[in-house]
Design a protein around this motif. Structure first.
Motif, PDB file in Angstrom:
ATOM      1  N   SER A  83      -5.756  -5.263   4.934  1.00  0.00           N
ATOM      2  CA  SER A  83      -6.865  -4.353   4.702  1.00  0.00           C
ATOM      3  C   SER A  83      -6.827  -3.210   5.715  1.00  0.00           C
ATOM      4  O   SER A  83      -7.013  -2.042   5.371  1.00  0.00           O
ATOM      5  CB  SER A  83      -8.190  -5.118   4.802  1.00  0.00           C
ATOM      6  N   HIS A  86      -4.058  -0.815   4.619  1.00  0.00           N
ATOM      7  CA  HIS A  86      -4.411  -0.061   3.412  1.00  0.00           C
ATOM      8  C   HIS A  86      -5.499   0.965   3.693  1.00  0.00           C
ATOM      9  O   HIS A  86      -5.487   2.060   3.138  1.00  0.00           O
ATOM     10  CB  HIS A  86      -4.905  -1.011   2.314  1.00  0.00           C
ATOM     11  N   ARG A  87      -6.479   0.621   4.531  1.00  0.00           N
ATOM     12  CA  ARG A  87      -7.574   1.557   4.797  1.00  0.00           C
ATOM     13  C   ARG A  87      -7.072   2.835   5.457  1.00  0.00           C
ATOM     14  O   ARG A  87      -7.738   3.869   5.414  1.00  0.00           O
ATOM     15  CB  ARG A  87      -8.649   0.898   5.671  1.00  0.00           C
ATOM     16  N   GLY A  90      -1.517   3.193   4.203  1.00  0.00           N
ATOM     17  CA  GLY A  90      -0.138   2.708   4.198  1.00  0.00           C
ATOM     18  C   GLY A  90       0.157   1.755   3.050  1.00  0.00           C
ATOM     19  O   GLY A  90      -0.750   1.271   2.385  1.00  0.00           O
TER      20      GLY A  90
END
Lengths: 341, 341, 341
Positions: A83, A86-87, A90
């Motif tokens: 997470s 992704h935030r 990437g």
């Protein structure tokens, strides 16, 4: 939610010094030993910056690939790292099961590391084998994070623990820390639990913030409570340490209660301190906070969830921002998120 | 790192002809038979362009979805394809375990193919069943890549092998190839190893580059060393082929040593050539290079890793760029990366 | 492909009313009970908008993270949701195996929900335990979709079923529906099959479109054919319902044949209606369509695939667009795709 204090107070308490973040570029994170007080404070500051404004830096890791290699089962820690990545925009490749890998066919870890060099920009590794990281590091040209290696260490968990602590009491990060110093009680076995081992190493860097460290354990482990030199190191750092086998007698003196009943041992795990558990009837100080790395077992009753003692949910939430901060620095993108460059 | 030669020399040696790349649009990649010499050279050129400037084309596959279906366990090949796709900005859905799929419930592959049509833009399939690809292709409207089907073929591995070979000696791609032709020694069983089968098919398209092909095998497999017509096809291509059971007697004549000891057979694998292994004491020509598709076993000693013979790490690294080139063309994005359109 | 009718006719048949989509913001989707006729129509309209122009909205979910939690094995449904999310530009974290999770260690679902709050923006959950969703919902601050909970419900499958139906006959969505009403035959057991349960609940909202509902079942289940009140609810909605044990005698009257032979029961599944199967020789009405949630077993012969009866492939394809529509609304991005705001 209890414990969901605004991170802006912590952000204000720490002055930015980006040099400490830039130094983390391409560094492997193996042990909590590696961090200095200032290095940690700057990470906490960056984590607070992310938490205060979660959408502001959504592209800092664009074009970067994380290799998320969890050879020991875990959802919580894996998703926390994924997470975080992704935030920041990437991409991720996941390995969630040792049996699907070349390692099952006998491939050596140095070759796995060489493969990872070609495929990604950063590795997060969890393995029940303590030595896996060391076997890979010589061959790695991209940075790796230890996300739990057997019963040895789990340094980003410890960073998340301290981040929660300092969000709760930002004054502990200041020159006046000593006036606000807190008693920390740890229910568990420093010798055997990787979360506790890493936490203690991290606390050693903040001796002014700790009035006293109390290890609460049951009789059966008293012989092997500390690893060799572990107790001596705490004392040498200037932190007073004592042990207790009576939780309820100890609680009224404790400001921060850290509880974690799971201890990884090779391919399996044991639970310690079955005799100890916390619930809303426990004789906690009125303003005491509870930290727990989760997942929890019966040692932490859910009737505490809606009390102000519950900082474990905030701790879990903050772990994502803390990992965002660390990962940003490791893959050389710190300059994109530092205010003054 | 040894073998990490700059791909710019290869880039300069091959003149761009984008038509060969555009022809790959929406093509299934099943066998190494499919490629022409010019088609391969253009792929190698594009791979070299990617490798020479890895960050230049980071959005070529934006908005495209890869279905990465690995019904036979693999990390190395899966991550190589997934890394290639992510580096170009695409998204991925992974299947890493046959047991979690509808196939386990008895779904036919034609229906799986129909499902894939709806969900993605390209499929990478590894399966221990040779015929799986053929069973899917009639129903597929998106392109599929064979990433290893039983003991049949592994065409992108062969492309990666040749890409490494030509980076090492770009003059082998030119009209003067014959003057620089090399002896290639393959330790393995052409009849049974998918990597070797695909490699030989690919080498056949470059007869001028090959002075001699030597198959090094142990006695036990000599009867079944070649598949039907396999040896005849090599000779018809104009490549001189001989066999040997004495590795060390052969090595002093070999420029390129290809070694791979694993042979897939149905749901399991065997190792051949246990009697053969390479190490730093092997009587290699001074400027010989070693290729190995990895993962390696004991047949390739790590003391070779830091010698100039080690081109297998470069080969693994290059495989990502080679796959980037192929995938770009298959999903009709070649025009975004060709210099002159 | 048969059944691949252009969704523009449906798009024209339904007038946009974005308020119904905005109301779905942050809503949990547990049961087909929740939807109104107008709410569903607006979702179908948005799905048709996506399907008519698949590349137009490729960034609507940028910066959003989906937690794709499939504790019960599934590839088809998982990839359908994941493809929907990726096509809108979002990122995904997948759990494909219960054994790798904290749940295997005894973590309670409320804590898992708390974890999900920190890590993502939406959860898709499939679990063989009916009550899992309810156990999580109290703790969730992000929306969750039921992607199949035991033998209870599978509401997005039912939405996809109706989306296919209305693409086939857009006039069923209009004020004139009654003049075009169709006979729907369901081969299966409404009491035990989650797809059928959800489909019936959804059909109840469109009584004008349904001339008659025929449940085709074998004798062995006639006692437990309907769940308590299930038949009464259908009749109260104004839909005539009858049952039959003779498929071929019934088919000549049926416009829409829904077949699905798999019924989930706890950790395993059973197949019902083994005695029933459809093939190109079945006495279907000339313009009848077949729907099937797939994956199929022997109950649906492949010789139907290339006949105009095959709307099950279109149904599967449309499911992706339907899920795109629903997910967009749930994570509060509807305003980015509504034409008039």
């Amino acid at each position: 939610m209890c414990g969901d204090a605004h991170p802006k107070a912590l952000l204000r308490a720490i002055q930015e010094d980006g040099d400490y973040l830039l130094k983390l570029a391409n560094q492997h994170i193996v042990s909590s030993d590696q961090f200095t007080q200032n290095g940690m404070l700057q990470l906490f500051r960056l984590a607070a910056k992310y938490e205060a404004n979660p959408r502001r830096f959504s592209t800092s890791l664009q074009g970067k690939i994380l290799i998320s290699a969890f050879y020991e089962p875990s959802t919580r820690t894996r998703l926390s790292f994924e997470s975080a990545w992704h935030r920041l925009g990437g991409d991720i490749m996941s390995i969630t099961d040792r049996s699907t890998t070349g390692i099952a066919k006998g491939e050596c870890l140095a070759d796995v590391a060489e493969m990872f060099n070609n495929y990604g920009d950063c590795v997060v590794l969890r393995d029940n084998n303590e030595s896996s990281l060391e076997e890979m590091i010589d061959s790695l040209r991209i940075p790796i994070i230890n996300a739990g290696n057997g019963c040895d260490e789990h340094p980003t968990q410890a960073l998340a623990d301290l981040y929660a602590l300092f969000k709760w009491k930002p004054e502990l990060t200041t020159a006046d820390a000593k006036q606000h110093a807190v008693s920390v009680g740890i229910i568990g076995v420093p010798n055997r639990m990787r979360t506790v081992r890493s936490l203690i190493k991290s606390l050693l860097k903040f001796p002014d913030a700790i009035k006293e460290l109390v290890i609460i354990h049951d009789d059966s482990v008293s012989e092997h409570l500390f690893a060799e030199q572990q107790r001596e190191q705490i004392e040498q750092a200037g932190i007073h340490v004592r042990t207790s086998t009576d939780l309820n007698a100890t609680l009224p003196d404790i400001d921060v209660v850290y509880i974690n009943a799971i201890s990884w041992e090779g391919e399996t795990f044991n639970t310690y301190g079955k005799s100890f558990s916390l619930d809303a009837q426990s004789p906690l100080k009125e303003d005491a906070i509870i930290l727990h790395p989760l997942a929890r077992g019966p040692e932490l009753a859910t009737d505490l969830d809606h009390t102000p003692h519950n900082w474990y949910f905030s701790q879990a939430r903050g772990a994502v921002f803390l990992r965002m901060a660390l990962l940003t620095c490791m893959v050389q993108r710190a300059e994109r998120v530092i205010d003054v460059v």
